[in-house]
Structures are given as C-alpha cells and as structure tokens.
Design a protein around this motif. Structure first.
Motif, short mmCIF file in Angstrom:
data_model
loop_
_atom_site.label_atom_id
_atom_site.label_comp_id
_atom_site.label_asym_id
_atom_site.label_seq_id
_atom_site.Cartn_x
_atom_site.Cartn_y
_atom_site.Cartn_z
N ALA A 294 33.10 -59.10 -20.17
CA ALA A 294 32.82 -59.78 -18.90
C ALA A 294 34.11 -60.27 -18.26
O ALA A 294 34.30 -60.16 -17.03
CB ALA A 294 31.86 -60.94 -19.14
N GLU A 295 35.02 -60.81 -19.06
CA GLU A 295 36.29 -61.32 -18.53
C GLU A 295 37.14 -60.19 -17.96
O GLU A 295 37.73 -60.32 -16.88
CB GLU A 295 37.04 -62.05 -19.63
CG GLU A 295 38.36 -62.65 -19.19
CD GLU A 295 39.09 -63.35 -20.34
OE1 GLU A 295 40.27 -63.69 -20.16
OE2 GLU A 295 38.45 -63.55 -21.41
N ALA A 296 37.20 -59.07 -18.69
CA ALA A 296 38.00 -57.93 -18.22
C ALA A 296 37.44 -57.37 -16.92
O ALA A 296 38.18 -57.00 -16.00
CB ALA A 296 38.03 -56.85 -19.29
N ALA A 297 36.11 -57.29 -16.82
CA ALA A 297 35.50 -56.78 -15.59
C ALA A 297 35.76 -57.71 -14.41
O ALA A 297 35.96 -57.25 -13.28
CB ALA A 297 34.00 -56.58 -15.80
N ALA A 298 35.76 -59.02 -14.67
CA ALA A 298 35.96 -59.98 -13.59
C ALA A 298 37.41 -60.02 -13.12
O ALA A 298 37.68 -60.21 -11.92
CB ALA A 298 35.51 -61.36 -14.04
N ARG A 299 38.36 -59.85 -14.03
CA ARG A 299 39.78 -59.99 -13.69
C ARG A 299 40.49 -58.67 -13.46
O ARG A 299 41.70 -58.65 -13.20
CB ARG A 299 40.49 -60.76 -14.80
CG ARG A 299 39.96 -62.18 -14.99
CD ARG A 299 40.78 -62.92 -16.02
NE ARG A 299 40.31 -64.29 -16.18
CZ ARG A 299 40.88 -65.18 -17.00
NH1 ARG A 299 41.96 -64.83 -17.71
NH2 ARG A 299 40.39 -66.40 -17.10
N GLY A 300 39.78 -57.56 -13.60
CA GLY A 300 40.42 -56.27 -13.39
C GLY A 300 41.35 -55.88 -14.51
O GLY A 300 42.31 -55.12 -14.30
N GLN A 301 41.13 -56.40 -15.71
CA GLN A 301 41.96 -56.08 -16.86
C GLN A 301 41.28 -55.02 -17.73
O GLN A 301 40.19 -54.55 -17.42
CB GLN A 301 42.22 -57.34 -17.68
CG GLN A 301 42.97 -58.43 -16.93
CD GLN A 301 43.10 -59.70 -17.75
OE1 GLN A 301 42.34 -59.92 -18.69
NE2 GLN A 301 44.04 -60.54 -17.37
N HIS A 302 41.94 -54.65 -18.81
CA HIS A 302 41.40 -53.65 -19.72
C HIS A 302 41.43 -54.19 -21.16
O HIS A 302 42.28 -55.01 -21.51
CB HIS A 302 42.19 -52.33 -19.67
CG HIS A 302 41.91 -51.53 -18.44
ND1 HIS A 302 42.67 -51.63 -17.29
CD2 HIS A 302 40.95 -50.61 -18.18
CE1 HIS A 302 42.20 -50.82 -16.38
NE2 HIS A 302 41.14 -50.18 -16.89
N GLY A 303 40.51 -53.70 -21.95
CA GLY A 303 40.47 -53.96 -23.39
C GLY A 303 40.05 -52.69 -24.09
O GLY A 303 39.78 -51.65 -23.46
N ALA A 304 39.96 -52.75 -25.40
CA ALA A 304 39.61 -51.56 -26.16
C ALA A 304 38.87 -51.95 -27.43
O ALA A 304 39.08 -53.04 -27.98
CB ALA A 304 40.86 -50.74 -26.51
N ARG A 360 43.00 -57.98 -23.17
CA ARG A 360 44.15 -58.20 -22.29
C ARG A 360 45.23 -57.15 -22.48
O ARG A 360 46.41 -57.45 -22.72
CB ARG A 360 44.73 -59.60 -22.51
CG ARG A 360 43.71 -60.71 -22.22
CD ARG A 360 44.32 -62.08 -22.51
NE ARG A 360 43.37 -63.15 -22.25
CZ ARG A 360 42.47 -63.56 -23.14
NH1 ARG A 360 42.41 -63.00 -24.33
NH2 ARG A 360 41.62 -64.53 -22.83
N LEU A 361 44.83 -55.87 -22.38
CA LEU A 361 45.79 -54.78 -22.40
C LEU A 361 46.37 -54.63 -21.00
O LEU A 361 46.10 -55.41 -20.09
CB LEU A 361 45.12 -53.49 -22.85
CG LEU A 361 44.53 -53.50 -24.28
CD1 LEU A 361 43.84 -52.17 -24.57
CD2 LEU A 361 45.61 -53.78 -25.31
N ALA A 362 47.14 -53.58 -20.82
CA ALA A 362 47.77 -53.34 -19.52
C ALA A 362 46.71 -53.13 -18.44
O ALA A 362 45.60 -52.66 -18.72
CB ALA A 362 48.69 -52.12 -19.60
N ASN A 363 47.04 -53.46 -17.21
CA ASN A 363 46.09 -53.31 -16.11
C ASN A 363 45.81 -51.85 -15.79
O ASN A 363 44.70 -51.50 -15.42
CB ASN A 363 46.60 -54.03 -14.87
CG ASN A 363 46.63 -55.54 -15.06
OD1 ASN A 363 45.90 -56.08 -15.90
ND2 ASN A 363 47.47 -56.22 -14.30
N ALA A 364 46.82 -51.00 -15.92
CA ALA A 364 46.63 -49.57 -15.65
C ALA A 364 45.89 -48.93 -16.82
O ALA A 364 46.20 -49.18 -17.99
CB ALA A 364 47.97 -48.89 -15.43
#
Length: 736
Positions: A294-304, A360-364
């Motif tokens: 949910a946090e990654a989707a809201a902030r435009g970040q990526h995780g794995a 909190r991986l890279a944004n790209a």
C-alpha cells in the motif's frame, strides 16, 4: 340512573381504569422484551394476555358507568370477547412458563374453542351469559359509589364457558405443581399463588354474586394484578441473575487480567513468529507485505518479494531424520538473515520455504529489478555453500522467484502467486538459480490452468470423444511389410485449438488425471482394433499405446489393464505398451514387477526413446522387453556413408538381448538405407507415413495392401518409401 339514584364515578371504577393501564404498560414492556429475545413465546403470549385483561378492565369500567342498557350490553360483549380470546395466550403462557412442549394441537384446539365462544358472544342477542339482557338494580358500594349492572336469564353457553374456564385454571395449576416438583420450586409456587388468586376471583363471582345473590361487583380484572407482579419478579430475577453472572465474570476477568497481560506478548510472538527459527511466520509476512504494498503504491516506489525454496532439503530430511532437518533449517535461517539487507523482512512460510520482502527500492522499475536480482543471487550464492550440522557437512542450495511490486497486481495474494510462478520457472530451469516474474509467465500459467480445467472437464463431463482422438502412424519392416502402428493422442481444445501430447501429458501426470486419460486411450485403441476386425481392414499388426510412469507405478495397473482389454474383446497380444526410461527411475523393482505381470498377460512391451535418458544396460537386460525404439535424435544424424555409432550400438544391443529394434523419426531415404545397413528391424516416421486420423489410416492400409499385392515388377523402386528392400546379410526380425 338506576332505580332513582344516579351512577357515580368512584374508587372502584378508577381502580378498573388503573388496572387497564397497568396491564397495557406491562404488556407493552414484555412485548418489547419478547421481540428483543427473538420472539420468545412466554413474553409475547403474556403481552397478548395483558392486552385482553386491559380490554376486559376498561370494558368493565364502561359497563359500571353506563347510563343506557345498549351501552352496557356492548361493554359486556367486549368483556366476554376479551375473556374468550384470552384462553389461547393463557395456555401458551402457562406452557412456556412451566417449560413444557409446544403442543401445537392443543393450541389449535384452544384457539378454535376461543374463536367459537367469541363468535357466539357476538352473534347471540343477549350475549354469551344471558339469553336476554335487562337493566339491573345497580350496585351500591360501602363508600357511596354506585355502579350500573345488567341482569337477565342465564345462558347454557355461559355455563359451558365457566366450566371450560375452571378446567383451564385447574390444568394451569397442575402444570405449576409439576414445575415445583421438577425442581423449580420458587417459580412453580409463585405461579400457583397467582392462579389461586385468579381462581378465588372466579369463585367470588360464581358463588357470592351469582349463587348467593349479593350485589357486589366482579373482581376478575383485579385478580390479574398478581400476574403482573409475577412477571415483574421473574424479569427482576433474570436481571439479578444476569447481574450476578456479570459480576462473577468481571471477577474472573480481573483475576485473569494479570496472567493475560503477561501471556499477551508470548501469544503475539507465537501468533506472528515461527516456533523453530524464530523468524516471522506467514501471517506476519503477509501483514508486513500488505503495508509495504500500500505504501509503495501511494508513494510511487517499488518493492520486491523473493520466494526462496530449498532444493535438496526433502532428501536430507528423509535420509537423516527430522531433528537434523530442523537444525538444518535453523542454520539456513541464520545464513539468510546474515545475507539479507538491513531493512528487509525475512520470514518462514512453512516447510523449507522462506520469503524475503524488500521495501523502498529504486523508483525506476528497471533499477528496482536489478537490485532485487542482485539480492536474490546473493542469497543463492550464500545458500550454495555447505552447511555444518552436528558432525555432517551438508549442501542444500536454493531456487528463488522474484516478483516486483507494484506492477498491476490486484493484491498481496496475487503478488505471492507471481513470485511462486517465478519460483516454479527457477526450479524448472535446473534449480539453484533465480527467475524474475515476467508477464509471459502469467500467460503460461493461465494457459496451464486452462489446460487443467479443460482436461478435467472433458474427463468428468464425458466430453472426451468430442475433443480427443487417436491418430495412427504405421510401422514397417525393411521389406515394407506392415508391423503395426503407434496410437498418438491428439486434443482439440475448444479455445486453444489442436494440442500436442507434449503439452498436456505432463500436466495430466502432475494432476493425477493421467490414469483416467490412459484408460480412455486404451478403450479407444481396443475399439478401433475391434472395428477394423469387424470391417475387414487389413491391419494384422500390433497397436502401440504410450504408458506413463504414473500409470506404471499404480499397484493395480496390470490387473486393471488386463480386465479392460479383455472386457473389450481384444487379446492383450494385439497391443504394444510403450514406456520411456523415466518410468523406470522412481522405483525400478516395482516397475520391473509390473512389467513382468504385463508380459505374462501377453502384452508386447517397448522401451521408447532409448538412449536419451538413464540408459542402464544392467537394467535393460532384466526387463521383459520385446521392442527397443531408437530415438529420432540418433536417426536424424544418419546418412549412408557415416552412420551414427550410437544408433548402431543401440541396434546391436537390442539384437544381442533378443529384442527387436525400431527406429523413430525416419524422414529421408538416406536414413532408411543407413538403418537397413545397421540391421534395424522396423521403421517409423514421415518417410513411411505421417500420423493419420482413423479415416486416413484406413485409406493408407488399403493402398498399402494393394501396393504389396502388385507383382514385383510393378512395385516402386527400392529407393521409394513404399518398398523397403531386404539388405543382404542382415537378419530382419519380424517382431509382429
């Protein structure tokens, strides 16, 4: 006016109106209680009884304050109707209060009687009690109040009504006594007191007023007040009991509160952590993953998500026992923790499966994929190192499936499914490797699911003939004579079109559907042989049918196959069962026993694709084989001047073991000539004929038979595919 003196409103009339009000209030209260307590019969019937008593009391007040006989008669009718209607709620209330069965028939009978008396009361000219109604002489009370009353000739129906009233009160009194004797002494005694008060009021009216002729008013309405007190006490007792229970529960909760607070941390730890490794468990990992997602989707970040599965753990666990396996898992968990990034969560999902959640991986997306891939490869490299457990040095290895988020997935479950798909691909690629989830993998998984559903639906809903069919590829010897044919299964999927067995047979084996599918293929093969014999088709050879390793490992495969073939009216010798070397690897002794049973029954046995698998010569000489099939990989390398030495070796081994050799995938004349020189007994491939459907195979058989019956001079040249000449010096073996 009655006999010259006026009717007055005094204490008695006011008491009647007050009684009506008390009955209405009590009825409303217990109607609400009854509805709140899921329509409990005791409270609802009591509420209806209160309504009847309120009507009776209010009508009684109207009667005693009336100034005309018509008004008094209407009030008397209302009183009698309320009394008659009260029979049914009275019976239901007594039954519910004393805890008896519902007795639907009794209630219906009472309702019918009450309705009958109510109808009589409204229909008769002088009410139910009087044949004719006349004004009475009035009632003068000691305190000066004067009441209006009625007189008249008593009715037999009124007498019957009084008798039924006494019977009802006697029945209720008997129920109260029985309740007291059954152990509910207080409740039974209270009910009996209320009933006796009502009974006394009845006797007052029938004996003192009616029999002795004293000019006093009836007290029936007032006798209901003890019931109001009874129900009030009953409700108060229940509330008191509930209060006592709540107080006791409060004391227990307070006594347990300290223990609960001490155990809360331990319980939370157990609920969210693995008991063996101390790592977070599946539940905690899913919660954490949901938060990160949910946090990654809201902030435009990526995780794995990295799904880690140990490759050889089951072998170690089975061989050395669970205690060693547990210590191995503990060591693996420590090693994974040491290699995991500081801000990642490592959890054990269960068994030998772990998950590493990276946030909190890279944004790209490309950079995030690279980061996740590097972490996964570091994990694989770390787990590839041997692990010391007690005095043993053990090697496990691991496969990792990686799924990046957010990437269009619907939620955490979808994300884990993607990681699992990637893990499956990593294991299929040889294990000890990493695979990143890509969109085509999802398409392949969807296709696999569609295939499984389609196969299961076809088998369970009897759709096999509409979707599946057998094609036949002939097998000939070096002279071109027909030896037999191989039955090849084809599936025409409703959505996916024509499918090769290499697509759906492995799926059928994994899902266990191979047994039903194999039985259908055997049944179809027998049906075709029977139809060819019936129609005089020139097929005298054996029909080859492929057998899966799963089928061969079934303990009753031989017996069931024999029963099916003989039930179809086909001799087992008409079938060749073709199996691959993989069918022998799992449990060779069991497979050997099954093969010997099949050979004794009369089936011809062929080993398919020999030379591409295990190829153990020591096992080969123990197998009761009739045919050894040379794989197309060796045949494709053949040409007349430089024969593949492996193909010649396989043919020579077959002949030394007394087994016929048949080459698959023969497509060119040079390949055929090379096989003839090597002494191969049978040929199968496009050079002879492509796989044909049933109609095409019948036509090929007819043309082949016609060609073989032509004079030698009219036959095709030796270099053609239709006539395969005998090579001088070779020992052709007709294994038909």
């Amino acid at each position: 006016m009655v006999e010259g003196w006026p009717i007055t409103f005094g204490y008695f009339t006011a008491a009647l109106i007050a009684t009506a009000g008390i009955a209405l209030a009590s009825g409303a209260q217990f109607a609400v209680v009854g509805l709140w307590r899921r329509r409990e019969a005791m409270y609802l019937s009591y509420a209806m009884l209160c309504l009847c008593i309120a009507t009776l009391a209010f009508a009684n007040a109207l009667l005693h304050t009336a100034t005309r006989v018509e008004v008094a008669t209407a009030a008397l009718r209302t009183m009698i109707s309320a009394a008659a209607i009260s029979f049914l709620p009275f019976v239901v209330f007594i039954r519910a209060y004393t805890g008896g069965p519902a007795q639907r028939r009794l209630q219906i009978a009472v309702g019918v009687v009450a309705g009958f008396f109510t109808w009589l009361n409204l229909d008769l000219p002088g009410t139910l009690f009087f044949m004719q109604v006349t004004p009475g002489s009035g009632i003068a009370l000691p305190w000066g109040e004067r009441l209006y009353d009625l007189a008249g000739t008593a009715s037999a129906w009124g007498l019957a009504f009084h008798v039924l009233t006494y019977l009802a009160f006697l029945w209720a009194l008997w129920r109260a006594v029985a309740q007291a004797r059954a152990g509910e002494r207080l409740r039974g005694m209270l009910l009996a007191v209320c009933l006796l008060a009502q009974f006394a009021a009845l006797l007052w009216g029938d004996v003192v007023i009616d029999a002795l002729g004293h000019r006093y008013p009836y007290l029936d309405a007032f006798s209901f007040l003890p019931f109001v007190l009874l129900m009030g006490l009953s409700l108060a007792a229940q509330l008191h009991q509930r209060t006592v229970q709540l107080e006791q529960a409060t004391l227990r909760l307070e006594a347990e509160a300290h223990t609960r607070r001490e155990a809360e941390f331990n319980l939370r730890h157990v609920a969210y952590h693995d008991s063996l490794t101390g790592l977070p468990n599946r539940l905690r990992a899913l919660d954490h993953l949901a938060e990160l997602h949910a946090e990654a989707a809201a902030r435009g970040q990526h995780g794995a998500v990295l799904l880690i599965d140990l490759d050889n753990f089951k072998t170690i666990n089975d061989a050395l026992g669970h205690p060693v396996g547990d210590r191995m898992l503990e060591a693996i968990a420590d090693r994974l923790l040491a290699a995991a990034p500081a801000d990642a969560m490592l959890a054990r999902l269960g068994g030998d499966e772990f998950v590493l959640v990276l946030g909190r991986l890279a944004n790209a997306a490309e950079a995030a994929q690279t980061q996740a891939q590097q972490v996964a490869e570091r994990m694989v490299a770390r787990l590839a190192e041997p692990v010391a457990v007690d005095s043993r040095i053990l090697a496990v290895g691991a496969s990792v499936g990686v799924a990046l988020f957010p990437a269009g997935e619907e939620g955490v479950a979808d994300l884990l499914r993607r990681a699992d798909i990637a893990l499956y691909r990593a294991k299929a690629a040889g294990r000890n490797t990493v695979r990143l989830f890509l969109a085509p993998m999802q398409q392949e998984a969807d296709t696999r699911l569609a295939l499984e559903r389609g196969l299961r639906t076809a088998l369970e809903q009897q759709r096999m003939p509409a979707q599946f069919a057998l094609h036949f590829q002939p097998q000939v010897n070096r002279r071109g004579d027909l030896l037999g044919a191989e039955a090849l299964l084809r599936w025409h999927h409703p959505q996916l079109g024509e499918l090769s067995p290499t697509v759906f047979i492995p799926l059928a084996e994994e899902t266990g559907l191979i047994h039903a599918l194999g039985a259908w293929v055997i049944g179809e093969a027998c049906a075709h042989i029977r139809s060819w014999d019936r129609d005089g088709v020139g097929f005298g050879g054996r029909l080859g049918v492929n057998v899966s390793a799963r089928q061969l490992n079934h303990p009753r495969f031989a017996a069931q196959l024999e029963a099916q073939v003989r039930a179809a009216g086909i001799e087992p010798s008409r079938l060749t069962l073709e199996l691959t070397e993989s069918a022998l690897l799992q449990d060779f002794d069991s497979a050997l026993d099954t093969l010997r049973q099949l050979a004794n029954i009369g089936f011809c046995l062929a080993l398919d694709d020999f030379g591409t698998g295990y190829s153990s010569l020591s096992y080969l000489q123990r197998l009761p084989l009739d045919v050894l099939k040379v794989d197309r990989a060796f045949v494709s390398e053949l040409h007349p001047n430089a024969a593949n030495p492996l193909a010649g070796f396989i043919i020579d081994v077959a002949h030394r073991l007394g087994i016929a050799a048949v080459a698959e995938g023969v497509e060119t004349v040079p390949q055929r000539l090379a096989l003839e020189r090597l002494g191969c007994d049978g040929l199968q491939g496009y050079l002879v004929c492509r796989p044909l459907d049933e109609a095409g195979f019948r036509q090929w058989l007819a043309e082949h038979h016609q060609a073989r019956t032509l004079p030698q001079a009219q036959r095709n040249t030796p270099d053609s595919a239709g006539d395969i000449p005998q090579v001088p010096g070779s020992s052709s073996r007709d294994w038909n």
